[in-house]
Design an enzyme around this catalytic site. Structure first.
Site, mmCIF file in Angstrom:
data_model
loop_
_atom_site.group_PDB
_atom_site.id
_atom_site.type_symbol
_atom_site.label_atom_id
_atom_site.label_comp_id
_atom_site.label_asym_id
_atom_site.label_seq_id
_atom_site.Cartn_x
_atom_site.Cartn_y
_atom_site.Cartn_z
ATOM 1 N N SER A 1 0.649 -1.667 0.095
ATOM 2 C CA SER A 1 0.172 -0.045 0.046
ATOM 3 C C SER A 1 0.787 0.948 0.008
ATOM 4 O O SER A 1 0.490 1.861 -0.190
ATOM 5 C CB SER A 1 -1.080 0.189 1.395
ATOM 6 O OG SER A 1 -0.194 -0.023 2.525
ATOM 7 N N ASN B 1 -2.609 -3.092 13.006
ATOM 8 C CA ASN B 1 -4.100 -2.894 12.991
ATOM 9 C C ASN B 1 -4.725 -1.190 13.492
ATOM 10 O O ASN B 1 -5.412 -0.429 13.077
ATOM 11 C CB ASN B 1 -4.493 -3.622 12.750
ATOM 12 C CG ASN B 1 -4.171 -4.773 12.277
ATOM 13 O OD1 ASN B 1 -4.012 -4.937 11.267
ATOM 14 N ND2 ASN B 1 -4.922 -6.592 13.003
ATOM 15 N N THR C 1 -38.528 26.673 -12.176
ATOM 16 C CA THR C 1 -39.390 25.554 -12.481
ATOM 17 C C THR C 1 -39.140 24.560 -13.581
ATOM 18 O O THR C 1 -39.071 25.429 -14.075
ATOM 19 C CB THR C 1 -40.196 25.367 -11.624
ATOM 20 O OG1 THR C 1 -41.590 25.690 -12.353
ATOM 21 C CG2 THR C 1 -40.300 26.373 -9.924
ATOM 22 N N HIS C 2 -38.555 23.813 -13.760
ATOM 23 C CA HIS C 2 -38.978 22.758 -15.200
ATOM 24 C C HIS C 2 -37.945 23.655 -16.280
ATOM 25 O O HIS C 2 -38.215 23.749 -17.163
ATOM 26 C CB HIS C 2 -40.130 22.846 -15.313
ATOM 27 C CG HIS C 2 -40.824 22.825 -14.820
ATOM 28 N ND1 HIS C 2 -41.239 20.828 -14.525
ATOM 29 C CD2 HIS C 2 -41.872 22.752 -14.104
ATOM 30 C CE1 HIS C 2 -42.086 20.698 -13.237
ATOM 31 N NE2 HIS C 2 -42.621 22.000 -12.840
ATOM 32 N N SER D 1 -11.055 27.822 -27.395
ATOM 33 C CA SER D 1 -11.914 26.507 -28.385
ATOM 34 C C SER D 1 -10.180 26.304 -29.318
ATOM 35 O O SER D 1 -9.985 27.618 -29.552
ATOM 36 C CB SER D 1 -12.741 26.334 -29.597
ATOM 37 O OG SER D 1 -12.493 25.263 -30.480
ATOM 38 N N LYS E 1 -15.206 30.657 -29.248
ATOM 39 C CA LYS E 1 -15.451 30.149 -28.233
ATOM 40 C C LYS E 1 -14.960 30.877 -26.434
ATOM 41 O O LYS E 1 -13.539 31.309 -26.591
ATOM 42 C CB LYS E 1 -15.209 28.439 -28.127
ATOM 43 C CG LYS E 1 -16.170 28.230 -29.378
ATOM 44 C CD LYS E 1 -17.403 28.295 -28.750
ATOM 45 C CE LYS E 1 -17.976 26.858 -28.131
ATOM 46 N NZ LYS E 1 -17.775 25.099 -28.279
ATOM 47 N N GLU F 1 -18.153 22.566 -15.023
ATOM 48 C CA GLU F 1 -17.758 21.668 -16.352
ATOM 49 C C GLU F 1 -17.545 20.490 -15.641
ATOM 50 O O GLU F 1 -17.780 19.444 -15.508
ATOM 51 C CB GLU F 1 -18.182 21.199 -17.770
ATOM 52 C CG GLU F 1 -18.751 21.999 -19.347
ATOM 53 C CD GLU F 1 -18.204 22.096 -20.040
ATOM 54 O OE1 GLU F 1 -18.367 21.270 -21.071
ATOM 55 O OE2 GLU F 1 -17.529 23.028 -19.888
ATOM 56 N N TYR G 1 -10.090 -6.746 11.965
ATOM 57 C CA TYR G 1 -9.741 -6.746 10.392
ATOM 58 C C TYR G 1 -9.125 -7.229 9.245
ATOM 59 O O TYR G 1 -8.940 -8.725 9.304
ATOM 60 C CB TYR G 1 -7.465 -6.167 10.568
ATOM 61 C CG TYR G 1 -7.709 -5.165 9.607
ATOM 62 C CD1 TYR G 1 -7.039 -3.832 9.261
ATOM 63 C CD2 TYR G 1 -6.529 -6.624 8.748
ATOM 64 C CE1 TYR G 1 -7.016 -3.649 7.819
ATOM 65 C CE2 TYR G 1 -5.721 -5.793 7.396
ATOM 66 C CZ TYR G 1 -5.618 -4.790 7.063
ATOM 67 O OH TYR G 1 -4.584 -4.233 5.736
ATOM 68 N N GLN H 1 -7.119 -2.160 3.064
ATOM 69 C CA GLN H 1 -6.421 -2.168 3.332
ATOM 70 C C GLN H 1 -6.629 -0.480 1.920
ATOM 71 O O GLN H 1 -6.188 0.240 1.489
ATOM 72 C CB GLN H 1 -5.436 -2.606 1.995
ATOM 73 C CG GLN H 1 -3.568 -1.449 1.546
ATOM 74 C CD GLN H 1 -2.684 -3.148 1.554
ATOM 75 O OE1 GLN H 1 -2.345 -3.032 2.862
ATOM 76 N NE2 GLN H 1 -2.236 -2.878 0.763
HETATM 77 N N1 ARG Z 1 -1.423 -1.950 5.169
HETATM 78 C C1 ARG Z 1 -2.618 -1.789 5.963
HETATM 79 C C2 ARG Z 1 -3.502 -1.343 6.068
HETATM 80 O O1 ARG Z 1 -3.446 -0.581 4.928
HETATM 81 C C3 ARG Z 1 -1.900 -1.932 7.249
HETATM 82 C C4 ARG Z 1 -2.375 -2.946 8.331
HETATM 83 C C5 ARG Z 1 -2.222 -4.324 8.094
HETATM 84 N N2 ARG Z 1 -2.095 -5.204 8.820
HETATM 85 C C6 ARG Z 1 -2.170 -6.908 8.765
HETATM 86 N N3 ARG Z 1 -2.389 -7.365 9.598
HETATM 87 N N4 ARG Z 1 -2.067 -6.697 7.625
HETATM 88 O O2 ARG Z 1 -4.911 -1.737 6.297
#
Ligand code: ARG
Length: 459
Positions: free
Chosen positions: A20, A107, A152-153, A274, A280, A287, A314, A319
């Site tokens: 991650s 965690n 409205t509309h 444009s 333009k 947008e 968890y 992640q």
């Molecule tokens: N990179 C993990 C996350 O974002 C951290 C927690 C990882 N915990 C584990 N038990 N592998 O969730």
């Protein structure tokens, strides 16, 4: 860091899918802050020797300085920001770095970091929306009396003032900020100390770490602490709602900036040209704000679906909580800033607005109301009579207030000269004095109340 029981390393794909760090490096400041609070508590509680705690704390400062200067190194082998920080710490201070992870787990660490990050994102969105409200207030103040057609509309309905129209958005963004504040209050409990899922046998002080990180106190249940991301979902739902409001304001600018309407000239800063049609002036930013609402909604959906049906506590699916939150944050920040810039610099063409308000029979309701008030006619019948007057004006190619009295009396004999007092668009808006109505006097009151509310917040 977890390889003790493994003989072989992970495959390259395993490393990549597991990592991650490419995105959670954005949590580095929160990760350092969480670790600082944790190690200070460990030292104070005697769980780690005070000298070691001090060494670790100084090491974390040095790591933070490196990250600040060089960015966070991305190395799939180190998986995530928690491991990258810890390994950088070990490089600085040696094996004593290994004591930092006592009485915690990634965690509770990631749950804490992510709450800290999301809390800042909430504060940032609220501040941005407040700046947008301030811009709306200023422009509404300039245009408390400027008549425009209310729709409205998207059909000309009744005249309103531009100030009133802009203040409608002020109200929407006030509610968006209130939603963010509500969500922030629920978010603001600290999961640190829940450890992997069950709490810890070490004599930690969760009140102390919570206070050090600006939380109102610790979360109450360790399983819940590491396994819910409802705080992030609440941020996303608030972001979605704000982006829906922004997209509507953006759409008004797109419509208003079109040639047939010509209600607004966007400043050069907020227009694009444009490459082929030199005449333009495109409202691209508006947008894109309109479009970004869809992407932000996608982010919310993504996290909700990630969380759906996950057992406690968890799971690694979680992640994936971060990319949609980061993306929504970036899109929302840009959208708010762009709308603020457009509102601040828009050149409103009040002549065009008035012209269209006067041409669309927008005071028909005023004629009907006059018949009720002055002629004692039941509203349903008055509505019918007015319909005939509109048809007559349309056939004659004139506005309602340009129909001669003879023509009006042919439609209904109970109409007399006094009716012209209500047929102009100015008379129409001035008469809408009900609380929350578009009468300029009411709009100025609303603006004054709003200004005071914003000022009181700053005190
Ligand atoms: N990179 C993990 C996350 O974002 C951290 C927690 C990882 N915990 C584990 N038990 N592998 O969730």
């Amino acid at each position: 860091m977890w390889g003790g029981r493994f003989a072989e390393g992970p495959s390259a794909v395993m490393r990549e899918i597991n990592a991650s760090i490419p995105f959670d490096k954005r949590l580095w400041q929160q990760d350092i802050a969480g670790s600082q609070a944790h190690v200070a508590m460990l030292g104070k509680q005697g769980i780690v020797a005070p000298e070691d705690a001090q060494t670790i704390s100084q090491g974390l400062d040095a790591v933070a300085a490196d990250f600040e200067r060089d960015g966070v190194p991305v190395d799939y082998a180190l998986e995530d920001i928690h491991m990258v920080t810890e390994s950088a710490l070990a490089e600085k201070i040696g094996p004593v770095a290994g004591r930092l992870h006592t009485a915690r787990s990634r965690n509770d660490q990631v749950a804490t970091d992510f709450r800290l990050w999301t809390r800042e994102a909430m504060d940032e969105a609220a501040a941005g929306l407040k700046a947008l409200q301030t811009a709306l207030l200023a422009r509404a103040g300039e245009h408390a009396d400027s008549v425009m057609p209310g729709f409205t509309h998207l059909q000309s309905a009744q005249p309103v003032t531009l100030g009133h129209h802009l203040m409608a958005y002020y109200e929407m963004f006030a509610r968006d900020r209130a939603r963010l504040a509500d969500a922030r209050a629920r978010l603001n409990r600290c999961p640190l100390g829940a450890a992997a899922l069950a709490g810890t046998g070490f004599p930690i002080d969760r009140e102390a770490t919570a206070a050090a990180l600006g939380f109102d106190g610790p979360t109450r249940n360790s399983l819940d602490s590491v396994s819910d991301r409802d705080f992030a979902i609440e941020y996303l739902t608030a972001a979605v709602q704000a982006s829906l409001h922004l997209s509507r304001l953006a759409e008004e600018f797109v419509i208003w900036a079109s040639q047939p309407f010509g209600f607004v000239k966007l400043s050069d800063q907020w227009s694009t040209g444009s490459s082929i049609m030199p005449q333009k002036r495109n409202p691209d930013a508006a947008e894109l704000v309109r479009g970004h609402a869809g992407r932000i909604l996608g982010c919310m959906t993504s996290l909700m679906v990630t969380m759906k049906g996950l057992p406690l506590a968890y799971s690694k699916d979680m992640q994936d909580d971060k990319p949609p939150v980061f993306e929504a944050h970036d899109l929302l920040g840009l959208s708010i800033a762009a709308m603020t810039g457009m509102v601040e610099s828009a050149q409103f063409r009040t002549d065009r607005m008035r012209g269209l308000a006067e041409s669309g029979f927008a005071t028909a309701t005023d004629l009907a109301d006059w018949l009720v008030r002055e002629g004692g006619v039941p509203f349903r019948e008055a509505h019918h009579i007015t319909g005939r007057a509109v048809a007559r004006a349309e056939a004659d190619g004139v506005r309602l207030d340009q129909l001669p009295i003879e023509a009006l009396r042919e439609v209904d004999a109970r109409i007399d000269e006094r009716v012209y007092d209500v047929l102009s668009v100015d008379a129409s808006v001035s008469s809408r004095m009900s609380f929350g109505g578009t009468a300029p006097a009411r709009v100025r009151e609303a603006i004054a109340t709003a200004r005071q509310a914003l000022e009181e917040e700053d005190q």
